[in-house]
Design a protein around this motif. Sequence first.
Motif, PDB file in Angstrom:
ATOM      1  N   LYS A  19       0.814  -1.218   0.000  1.00  0.00           N
ATOM      2  CA  LYS A  19       0.000   0.000   0.000  1.00  0.00           C
ATOM      3  C   LYS A  19       0.849   1.270   0.000  1.00  0.00           C
ATOM      4  O   LYS A  19       0.452   2.273  -0.591  1.00  0.00           O
ATOM      5  CB  LYS A  19      -0.924   0.012   1.230  1.00  0.00           C
ATOM      6  CG  LYS A  19      -1.989  -1.072   1.201  1.00  0.00           C
ATOM      7  CD  LYS A  19      -2.857  -0.985   2.455  1.00  0.00           C
ATOM      8  CE  LYS A  19      -3.944  -2.049   2.446  1.00  0.00           C
ATOM      9  NZ  LYS A  19      -4.711  -2.044   3.714  1.00  0.00           N
ATOM     10  N   CYS A  20       1.977   1.274   0.707  1.00  0.00           N
ATOM     11  CA  CYS A  20       2.803   2.483   0.815  1.00  0.00           C
ATOM     12  C   CYS A  20       3.263   2.933  -0.571  1.00  0.00           C
ATOM     13  O   CYS A  20       3.865   2.162  -1.316  1.00  0.00           O
ATOM     14  CB  CYS A  20       4.022   2.215   1.699  1.00  0.00           C
ATOM     15  SG  CYS A  20       5.148   3.627   1.827  1.00  0.00           S
ATOM     16  N   ASN A  21       2.979   4.221  -0.886  1.00  0.00           N
ATOM     17  CA  ASN A  21       3.375   4.760  -2.184  1.00  0.00           C
ATOM     18  C   ASN A  21       4.539   5.744  -2.073  1.00  0.00           C
ATOM     19  O   ASN A  21       4.866   6.421  -3.036  1.00  0.00           O
ATOM     20  CB  ASN A  21       2.170   5.410  -2.881  1.00  0.00           C
ATOM     21  CG  ASN A  21       1.634   6.609  -2.112  1.00  0.00           C
ATOM     22  OD1 ASN A  21       2.257   7.081  -1.174  1.00  0.00           O
ATOM     23  ND2 ASN A  21       0.470   7.105  -2.517  1.00  0.00           N
ATOM     24  N   GLY A  22       5.103   5.839  -0.865  1.00  0.00           N
ATOM     25  CA  GLY A  22       6.283   6.673  -0.694  1.00  0.00           C
ATOM     26  C   GLY A  22       6.030   8.164  -0.778  1.00  0.00           C
ATOM     27  O   GLY A  22       6.946   8.925  -1.077  1.00  0.00           O
ATOM     28  N   ASN A  23       4.810   8.600  -0.508  1.00  0.00           N
ATOM     29  CA  ASN A  23       4.506  10.030  -0.642  1.00  0.00           C
ATOM     30  C   ASN A  23       5.095  10.855   0.495  1.00  0.00           C
ATOM     31  O   ASN A  23       5.139  12.080   0.397  1.00  0.00           O
ATOM     32  CB  ASN A  23       2.989  10.252  -0.748  1.00  0.00           C
ATOM     33  CG  ASN A  23       2.280  10.127   0.592  1.00  0.00           C
ATOM     34  OD1 ASN A  23       2.809   9.501   1.510  1.00  0.00           O
ATOM     35  ND2 ASN A  23       1.110  10.705   0.701  1.00  0.00           N
ATOM     36  N   GLY A  24       5.525  10.210   1.560  1.00  0.00           N
ATOM     37  CA  GLY A  24       6.234  10.915   2.621  1.00  0.00           C
ATOM     38  C   GLY A  24       5.355  11.652   3.612  1.00  0.00           C
ATOM     39  O   GLY A  24       5.869  12.395   4.450  1.00  0.00           O
ATOM     40  N   ALA A  25       4.059  11.454   3.571  1.00  0.00           N
ATOM     41  CA  ALA A  25       3.168  12.145   4.515  1.00  0.00           C
ATOM     42  C   ALA A  25       3.520  11.804   5.966  1.00  0.00           C
ATOM     43  O   ALA A  25       3.534  12.681   6.830  1.00  0.00           O
ATOM     44  CB  ALA A  25       1.710  11.796   4.224  1.00  0.00           C
ATOM     45  N   CYS A  26       3.814  10.575   6.231  1.00  0.00           N
ATOM     46  CA  CYS A  26       4.169  10.172   7.607  1.00  0.00           C
ATOM     47  C   CYS A  26       5.487  10.803   8.034  1.00  0.00           C
ATOM     48  O   CYS A  26       5.643  11.219   9.188  1.00  0.00           O
ATOM     49  CB  CYS A  26       4.229   8.657   7.720  1.00  0.00           C
ATOM     50  SG  CYS A  26       5.329   7.864   6.519  1.00  0.00           S
ATOM     51  N   VAL A  27       6.434  10.895   7.107  1.00  0.00           N
ATOM     52  CA  VAL A  27       7.720  11.526   7.406  1.00  0.00           C
ATOM     53  C   VAL A  27       7.500  12.978   7.798  1.00  0.00           C
ATOM     54  O   VAL A  27       8.094  13.482   8.753  1.00  0.00           O
ATOM     55  CB  VAL A  27       8.657  11.436   6.181  1.00  0.00           C
ATOM     56  CG1 VAL A  27       9.979  12.136   6.454  1.00  0.00           C
ATOM     57  CG2 VAL A  27       8.894   9.983   5.796  1.00  0.00           C
ATOM     58  N   ASN A  59      -2.934  10.129   8.969  1.00  0.00           N
ATOM     59  CA  ASN A  59      -2.620  10.934   7.793  1.00  0.00           C
ATOM     60  C   ASN A  59      -2.045  10.143   6.625  1.00  0.00           C
ATOM     61  O   ASN A  59      -1.743  10.727   5.587  1.00  0.00           O
ATOM     62  CB  ASN A  59      -1.665  12.060   8.174  1.00  0.00           C
ATOM     63  CG  ASN A  59      -2.375  13.144   8.962  1.00  0.00           C
ATOM     64  OD1 ASN A  59      -3.008  14.031   8.399  1.00  0.00           O
ATOM     65  ND2 ASN A  59      -2.310  13.056  10.287  1.00  0.00           N
ATOM     66  N   CYS A  60      -1.910   8.846   6.776  1.00  0.00           N
ATOM     67  CA  CYS A  60      -1.450   8.043   5.640  1.00  0.00           C
ATOM     68  C   CYS A  60      -2.615   7.856   4.670  1.00  0.00           C
ATOM     69  O   CYS A  60      -3.612   7.219   5.016  1.00  0.00           O
ATOM     70  CB  CYS A  60      -0.938   6.681   6.091  1.00  0.00           C
ATOM     71  SG  CYS A  60      -0.544   5.605   4.690  1.00  0.00           S
ATOM     72  N   PRO A  61      -2.499   8.389   3.463  1.00  0.00           N
ATOM     73  CA  PRO A  61      -3.613   8.304   2.517  1.00  0.00           C
ATOM     74  C   PRO A  61      -3.877   6.891   2.024  1.00  0.00           C
ATOM     75  O   PRO A  61      -4.942   6.605   1.472  1.00  0.00           O
ATOM     76  CB  PRO A  61      -3.179   9.218   1.365  1.00  0.00           C
ATOM     77  CG  PRO A  61      -1.694   9.205   1.432  1.00  0.00           C
ATOM     78  CD  PRO A  61      -1.348   9.095   2.893  1.00  0.00           C
TER      79      PRO A  61
HETATM   80  S1  SF4 Z   1       2.115   8.208   4.579  1.00  0.00           S
HETATM   81 FE1  SF4 Z   1       3.974   6.989   4.851  1.00  0.00          FE
HETATM   82  S2  SF4 Z   1       3.283   4.838   4.949  1.00  0.00           S
HETATM   83 FE2  SF4 Z   1       1.615   6.081   4.104  1.00  0.00          FE
HETATM   84  S3  SF4 Z   1       1.882   5.930   1.892  1.00  0.00           S
HETATM   85 FE3  SF4 Z   1       2.924   7.781   2.549  1.00  0.00          FE
HETATM   86  S4  SF4 Z   1       5.070   7.150   2.895  1.00  0.00           S
HETATM   87 FE4  SF4 Z   1       3.803   5.287   2.836  1.00  0.00          FE
END
Ligand code: SF4
Length: 70
Positions: A19-27, A59-61
């Motif tokens: 599922k993780c798309n690497g969008n970096g929201a969690c970071v 917040n992870c989409p």
């Molecule tokens: S928020 Fe984090 S875990 Fe969720 S998709 Fe983005 S990088 Fe992956």
Amino acid sequence: MDIKTWDGDKVTISIDYDKCNGNGACVEICPASVYELQNNKSVPVHIDECIECCACVENCPQQAIKHSSC
Ligand code: SF4
Ligand code: SF4
């Protein structure tokens, strides 16, 4: 299914790499800088800094994160 799990001193975090798309929201959202991206996937490298706020989960989409306190 490609689910990775990390056990910290206080919490356990699992991330579904399908599922993780690497969008970096969690970071970006984590106030304790727990996560970093490695090969376009999130890794909770500083899991023991976690303050159990649940912002990463909320917040992870992709709904890719499971957290033992959230
Ligand atoms: S928020 Fe984090 S875990 Fe969720 S998709 Fe983005 S990088 Fe992956
Ligand atoms: S619960 Fe809060 S402090 Fe812990 S990893 Fe998620 S965003 Fe960071």
